[in-house]
Design a protein around this motif. Structure first.
Motif, PDB file in Angstrom:
ATOM      1  N   ALA A  10       0.836  -1.204   0.000  1.00 16.51           N
ATOM      2  CA  ALA A  10       0.000   0.000   0.000  1.00 16.51           C
ATOM      3  C   ALA A  10       0.869   1.252   0.000  1.00 16.51           C
ATOM      4  O   ALA A  10       1.908   1.302   0.653  1.00 16.51           O
ATOM      5  CB  ALA A  10      -0.921   0.009   1.208  1.00 16.51           C
ATOM      6  N   GLU A  11       0.418   2.252  -0.715  1.00 16.10           N
ATOM      7  CA  GLU A  11       1.134   3.528  -0.777  1.00 16.10           C
ATOM      8  C   GLU A  11       0.626   4.504   0.273  1.00 16.10           C
ATOM      9  O   GLU A  11       1.355   5.381   0.713  1.00 16.10           O
ATOM     10  CB  GLU A  11       0.965   4.131  -2.175  1.00 16.10           C
ATOM     11  CG  GLU A  11       1.717   5.423  -2.408  1.00 16.10           C
ATOM     12  CD  GLU A  11       1.458   6.009  -3.782  1.00 16.10           C
ATOM     13  OE1 GLU A  11       1.953   7.123  -4.044  1.00 16.10           O
ATOM     14  OE2 GLU A  11       0.779   5.351  -4.603  1.00 16.10           O
ATOM     15  N   ALA A  12      -0.630   4.345   0.669  1.00 10.53           N
ATOM     16  CA  ALA A  12      -1.258   5.293   1.588  1.00 10.53           C
ATOM     17  C   ALA A  12      -2.193   4.557   2.539  1.00 10.53           C
ATOM     18  O   ALA A  12      -2.622   3.431   2.272  1.00 10.53           O
ATOM     19  CB  ALA A  12      -2.036   6.349   0.805  1.00 10.53           C
ATOM     20  N   ILE A  13      -2.516   5.242   3.654  1.00  5.40           N
ATOM     21  CA  ILE A  13      -3.462   4.700   4.632  1.00  5.40           C
ATOM     22  C   ILE A  13      -4.563   5.723   4.878  1.00  5.40           C
ATOM     23  O   ILE A  13      -4.292   6.879   5.180  1.00  5.40           O
ATOM     24  CB  ILE A  13      -2.759   4.365   5.966  1.00  5.40           C
ATOM     25  CG1 ILE A  13      -1.802   3.180   5.784  1.00  5.40           C
ATOM     26  CG2 ILE A  13      -3.790   4.065   7.059  1.00  5.40           C
ATOM     27  CD1 ILE A  13      -1.066   2.784   7.052  1.00  5.40           C
ATOM     28  N   HIS A  14      -5.808   5.275   4.724  1.00  8.73           N
ATOM     29  CA  HIS A  14      -6.979   6.091   5.052  1.00  8.73           C
ATOM     30  C   HIS A  14      -7.574   5.543   6.344  1.00  8.73           C
ATOM     31  O   HIS A  14      -7.948   4.370   6.404  1.00  8.73           O
ATOM     32  CB  HIS A  14      -8.019   6.017   3.928  1.00  8.73           C
ATOM     33  CG  HIS A  14      -9.117   7.029   4.053  1.00  8.73           C
ATOM     34  ND1 HIS A  14      -9.920   7.132   5.165  1.00  8.73           N
ATOM     35  CD2 HIS A  14      -9.549   8.000   3.192  1.00  8.73           C
ATOM     36  CE1 HIS A  14     -10.804   8.109   4.986  1.00  8.73           C
ATOM     37  NE2 HIS A  14     -10.597   8.656   3.809  1.00  8.73           N
ATOM     38  N   PRO A  15      -7.686   6.358   7.398  1.00 13.71           N
ATOM     39  CA  PRO A  15      -8.145   5.826   8.686  1.00 13.71           C
ATOM     40  C   PRO A  15      -9.659   5.771   8.867  1.00 13.71           C
ATOM     41  O   PRO A  15     -10.135   5.256   9.880  1.00 13.71           O
ATOM     42  CB  PRO A  15      -7.532   6.810   9.680  1.00 13.71           C
ATOM     43  CG  PRO A  15      -7.583   8.116   8.945  1.00 13.71           C
ATOM     44  CD  PRO A  15      -7.302   7.781   7.498  1.00 13.71           C
ATOM     45  N   GLY A  16     -10.441   6.325   7.922  1.00 15.51           N
ATOM     46  CA  GLY A  16     -11.886   6.384   8.132  1.00 15.51           C
ATOM     47  C   GLY A  16     -12.213   7.309   9.283  1.00 15.51           C
ATOM     48  O   GLY A  16     -11.623   8.370   9.429  1.00 15.51           O
ATOM     49  N   TYR A  17     -13.172   6.904  10.143  1.00  6.57           N
ATOM     50  CA  TYR A  17     -13.428   7.655  11.372  1.00  6.57           C
ATOM     51  C   TYR A  17     -13.503   6.678  12.531  1.00  6.57           C
ATOM     52  O   TYR A  17     -13.731   5.481  12.351  1.00  6.57           O
ATOM     53  CB  TYR A  17     -14.705   8.495  11.275  1.00  6.57           C
ATOM     54  CG  TYR A  17     -15.886   7.854  10.623  1.00  6.57           C
ATOM     55  CD1 TYR A  17     -16.554   6.785  11.219  1.00  6.57           C
ATOM     56  CD2 TYR A  17     -16.364   8.319   9.407  1.00  6.57           C
ATOM     57  CE1 TYR A  17     -17.659   6.208  10.617  1.00  6.57           C
ATOM     58  CE2 TYR A  17     -17.470   7.743   8.796  1.00  6.57           C
ATOM     59  CZ  TYR A  17     -18.112   6.690   9.409  1.00  6.57           C
ATOM     60  OH  TYR A  17     -19.197   6.106   8.805  1.00  6.57           O
ATOM     61  N   GLY A  18     -13.291   7.185  13.735  1.00 10.73           N
ATOM     62  CA  GLY A  18     -13.162   6.290  14.870  1.00 10.73           C
ATOM     63  C   GLY A  18     -11.807   5.604  14.841  1.00 10.73           C
ATOM     64  O   GLY A  18     -10.895   5.985  14.097  1.00 10.73           O
ATOM     65  N   PHE A  19     -11.644   4.573  15.681  1.00  8.79           N
ATOM     66  CA  PHE A  19     -10.399   3.821  15.746  1.00  8.79           C
ATOM     67  C   PHE A  19      -9.181   4.746  15.825  1.00  8.79           C
ATOM     68  O   PHE A  19      -9.062   5.531  16.736  1.00  8.79           O
ATOM     69  CB  PHE A  19     -10.305   2.830  14.592  1.00  8.79           C
ATOM     70  CG  PHE A  19     -11.309   1.705  14.659  1.00  8.79           C
ATOM     71  CD1 PHE A  19     -11.766   1.222  15.881  1.00  8.79           C
ATOM     72  CD2 PHE A  19     -11.816   1.122  13.509  1.00  8.79           C
ATOM     73  CE1 PHE A  19     -12.695   0.182  15.953  1.00  8.79           C
ATOM     74  CE2 PHE A  19     -12.742   0.085  13.571  1.00  8.79           C
ATOM     75  CZ  PHE A  19     -13.182  -0.379  14.792  1.00  8.79           C
ATOM     76  N   LEU A  20      -8.285   4.697  14.841  1.00  8.13           N
ATOM     77  CA  LEU A  20      -7.025   5.447  14.902  1.00  8.13           C
ATOM     78  C   LEU A  20      -7.065   6.770  14.142  1.00  8.13           C
ATOM     79  O   LEU A  20      -6.033   7.413  13.952  1.00  8.13           O
ATOM     80  CB  LEU A  20      -5.891   4.575  14.348  1.00  8.13           C
ATOM     81  CG  LEU A  20      -5.583   3.308  15.151  1.00  8.13           C
ATOM     82  CD1 LEU A  20      -4.639   2.402  14.373  1.00  8.13           C
ATOM     83  CD2 LEU A  20      -4.980   3.661  16.513  1.00  8.13           C
ATOM     84  N   SER A  21      -8.241   7.194  13.721  1.00 10.04           N
ATOM     85  CA  SER A  21      -8.337   8.352  12.825  1.00 10.04           C
ATOM     86  C   SER A  21      -7.849   9.653  13.448  1.00 10.04           C
ATOM     87  O   SER A  21      -7.406  10.549  12.740  1.00 10.04           O
ATOM     88  CB  SER A  21      -9.777   8.525  12.341  1.00 10.04           C
ATOM     89  OG  SER A  21     -10.655   8.783  13.424  1.00 10.04           O
ATOM     90  N   GLU A  22      -7.944   9.782  14.775  1.00 13.71           N
ATOM     91  CA  GLU A  22      -7.505  11.010  15.438  1.00 13.71           C
ATOM     92  C   GLU A  22      -6.356  10.746  16.396  1.00 13.71           C
ATOM     93  O   GLU A  22      -6.186  11.468  17.376  1.00 13.71           O
ATOM     94  CB  GLU A  22      -8.686  11.663  16.156  1.00 13.71           C
ATOM     95  CG  GLU A  22      -9.754  12.154  15.194  1.00 13.71           C
ATOM     96  CD  GLU A  22     -10.911  12.851  15.890  1.00 13.71           C
ATOM     97  OE1 GLU A  22     -10.943  14.090  15.884  1.00 13.71           O
ATOM     98  OE2 GLU A  22     -11.784  12.148  16.429  1.00 13.71           O
ATOM     99  N   ASN A  23      -5.563   9.741  16.081  1.00 10.91           N
ATOM    100  CA  ASN A  23      -4.411   9.388  16.898  1.00 10.91           C
ATOM    101  C   ASN A  23      -3.164   9.998  16.262  1.00 10.91           C
ATOM    102  O   ASN A  23      -2.679   9.525  15.228  1.00 10.91           O
ATOM    103  CB  ASN A  23      -4.293   7.862  16.984  1.00 10.91           C
ATOM    104  CG  ASN A  23      -3.205   7.406  17.934  1.00 10.91           C
ATOM    105  OD1 ASN A  23      -2.082   7.883  17.874  1.00 10.91           O
ATOM    106  ND2 ASN A  23      -3.551   6.470  18.805  1.00 10.91           N
ATOM    107  N   ALA A  24      -2.660  11.057  16.860  1.00 11.15           N
ATOM    108  CA  ALA A  24      -1.522  11.782  16.275  1.00 11.15           C
ATOM    109  C   ALA A  24      -0.268  10.918  16.198  1.00 11.15           C
ATOM    110  O   ALA A  24       0.507  11.019  15.233  1.00 11.15           O
ATOM    111  CB  ALA A  24      -1.244  13.046  17.090  1.00 11.15           C
TER     112      ALA A  24
END
Length: 630
Positions: free
Chosen positions: A75-89
């Motif tokens: 994979a070249e990129a990661i999309h976190p969606g929402y929830g889970f790790l999406s707002e984990n700096a």
């Protein structure tokens, strides 16, 4: 453009991202836990990789495994969606350090807005208005209580690291503060690993107004107008719409400008939402709307913004992450019509909205509106994740038109045997006050008894079940016209025939009239009949035949676990005398706390669980012996 994308999420948002990525020619990789091995997002992706056990903390929340999965699949990129790790700096930084593209804001922007107290201080410095409250470092119960007393009740206790409605408690009087603080801290620690809180003045007629913002790496920041998310239950959004009803152009301009200012203050890139709380007691006014928090990710309710702007926000995310400029600038964006979204949850409104799990033996959603879902018929609703199973989104030239479309769609939902809140949502959207735009966050709590649907079948539903029974093989030959074979013929009257049916232990003999069975959908097989009407499902069987029966309230004193979960509090003890409705055991399941209460006054004769225990559905928790109240 990005060539290959790993989606670090599951369910409907993973399916949503896959759909846009496929349109853009991007290869997609899904991740999955044990429970999701055969999930829809896994089936729809170009590739999939296992990342751990069913609990999210052992799979979707393990950043190292997500990054390893991206490397293993190219994979070249990661999309976190929402929830889970999406707002984990820290996770966002780890993705970048691994040489991958992070489809989200810069880590320092996430950190700046991740803690509510620090974010509000930053907004004050940037000239964005904030609600009165205490955001200090002293977290002693005594200091927090003193600050609440100083602000004046009611106040709101909020987890500093909170989000998604978790870690929030309203306190109406000083005497309730200590208990609410303890409960809030416990939930915050369990959900976010951080039990610190802040105190805010509770606005009596609050409206939840939020603004979609977007920034790119070239210094451009725009807003895509506002959404109204005021219809909430237990601080969880239920129905969202755009634009906000009653928002005039001057107020819109002021609020959206403040949102852009807030985004620029943290050097924001990508999709984000600036959330405001408005005092709706005198209508929406710019001087009565305050910054509440920022969500540094795509929101669950983003489809309503997409519908009124004609933009694909996931495409915007991918293009911005790839280094492109924003697809449109501010003067190129305009509001087109009205959109409204309802969240279809796997829960039972009749029984205190307890989550409902299991296999979707029957799952039919209407095609008249936009549907966002991560399940299909035959899939299972797991106890490990959020109970939302679909979003229904209506868009039209006016608010009233969109509401009508949404209500019709909700009433056409067919789900069995998993319970849903479809009928509850339909009642809320059809309520005259809601239609008139008279909404605030207290709307659902104030009208809850009116909005929860009657669990008892109407006469029309009983008749429909009878008609379906007589039409099926166990009453009339399948190839016969049932109305030509019925007894009880009366001249100049509708043909009728009697049939006995059992619903939840209640047996009735019905004179079935064909002309009355006009609305709803009924299916019959193996001695059982299912009727879908107005968003509800009703199960009937021939007396003594068993089959799919709708359970009624138990009259005994056995309290069984309604779902798999963890016992987080036990307020009962053997020999204790309890009142009807008294809280006995609190379970944590599907990201929520659920209190089980005494069904009647009595004495606890058996207690089979302790705090911290993991229980399965149907586990006996407490047994009560009836004691007649004086």
């Amino acid at each position: 453009m990005i060539a290959s994308l790993l989606i670090a999420n599951r369910g409907e948002i993973a399916c949503r991202v896959i759909r846009t990525a496929r349109r853009l020619g991007i290869r997609t990789i899904a991740v999955h836990s044990d429970a999701d091995a055969k999930a829809l997002h896994v089936r729809e992706a170009d590739a999939a990789i296992h990342v751990g056990a069913s609990p999210a903390r052992e799979s979707y929340l393990v950043g190292e495994r997500i990054i390893a999965a991206a490397r293993a699949t190219g994979a070249e990129a990661i999309h976190p969606g929402y929830g889970f790790l999406s707002e984990n700096a820290d996770f966002a930084q780890a993705v970048l350090d691994a040489g991958l593209i992070w489809v989200g804001p810069k880590p320092h922007s996430i950190r700046a807005m991740g803690l509510k107290d620090a974010a509000k201080k930053l907004m004050i410095e940037a000239g964005v208005p904030v609600t009165p409250g205490y955001h200090g470092e002293d977290q002693s119960a005594e200091r927090l209580k003193a600050e609440a007393d100083s602000i004046g009740y009611p106040v709101l206790i909020k987890a500093v690291a909170g989000g998604g409605g978790k870690g929030m408690r309203k306190v109406n009087v000083p005497g309730d503060f200590a208990e609410m603080l303890e409960s809030c801290r416990r939930e915050a620690a369990a959900s976010f690993g951080d039990d610190r809180v802040l105190i805010e003045k509770y606005i009596e007629r609050p409206r939840h107004i939020e603004v979609q913002v977007f920034g790119d790496h070239h210094g451009n920041v725009v807003h895509l107008f506002e959404r109204d998310c005021s219809l909430q239950r237990r601080h969880q959004k239920v129905i969202e719409e755009a634009p906000a009803p009653g928002m005039d152009e001057a107020t819109r301009a002021a609020v959206c400008a403040a949102a852009v200012k807030a985004a620029r203050a943290v050097d924001y890139v990508g999709a984000g939402t600036i959330e405001f709380i408005a005092d709706g007691s005198a209508g929406l006014r710019a001087d009565r709307i305050w910054f509440m928090e920022m969500n540094t990710r795509l929101q669950v309710e983003h489809p309503v913004t997409e519908e009124i702007t004609g933009q694909d926000l996931v495409e915007w995310q991918l293009r911005v992450a790839a280094g492109e400029r924003l697809p449109k600038l501010q003067d190129e964006l305009a509001i087109q019509g009205h959109a409204i979204e309802a969240r279809l949850y796997a829960e039972d409104p009749v029984h205190q909205f307890l989550p409902s799990t299991g296999r979707l033996d029957h799952f039919v959603l209407p095609r008249s509106v936009r549907i966002e879902t991560g399940v299909e018929e035959g899939d299972r609703i797991s106890p490990y994740y959020d109970p939302m199973i679909a979003k229904l989104v209506a868009h039209g030239p006016s608010r009233q038109w969109a509401i009508d479309e949404l209500v019709n769609a909700l009433e056409a939902v067919e789900v069995w045997p998993v319970k849903t809140n479809a009928a509850f949502l339909a009642c809320a959207a059809a309520d005259p006050d809601f239609r008139a735009g008279e909404v605030d966050t207290g709307f659902i709590p104030a009208k809850l008894d009116e909005l929860v649907p009657d669990p008892a079948p109407s006469e029309g539903v009983w008749n429909m079940a009878a008609v379906a029974t007589l039409s099926a093989d166990f009453g009339t030959a399948a190839d016969e016209d049932p109305w030509t074979a019925l007894g009880g013929f009366r001249t100049n009257a509708d043909p009728v025939r009697r049939v006995s049916l059992d619903h939840g232990g209640k047996v009735r003999t019905i004179e079935a009239v064909a002309e009355l069975a006009l609305e709803g959908v009924a299916t019959a097989q193996e001695g059982s009949v299912l009727v879908f009407a107005d968003g509800q499902a009703f199960a009937f069987s021939l007396p003594g035949a068993g089959g799919a029966r709708a359970g009624g309230d138990s009259l005994d004193g056995d309290l069984l676990s309604p779902m798999p979960g963890r016992v987080i509090a036990v307020d009962a003890a053997p020999g204790m005398t309890v009142a009807k409705g008294q809280k006995l055991v609190t379970l944590e399941a599907m990201k929520m706390e659920h209190s089980l209460t005494a069904p009647f006054a009595g004495v606890v004769t058996k207690l089979d669980v302790a705090e911290g225990a993991q229980v399965t559905e149907g586990t006996l928790l407490v047994r009560i012996e009836r004691k007649e109240e004086a």
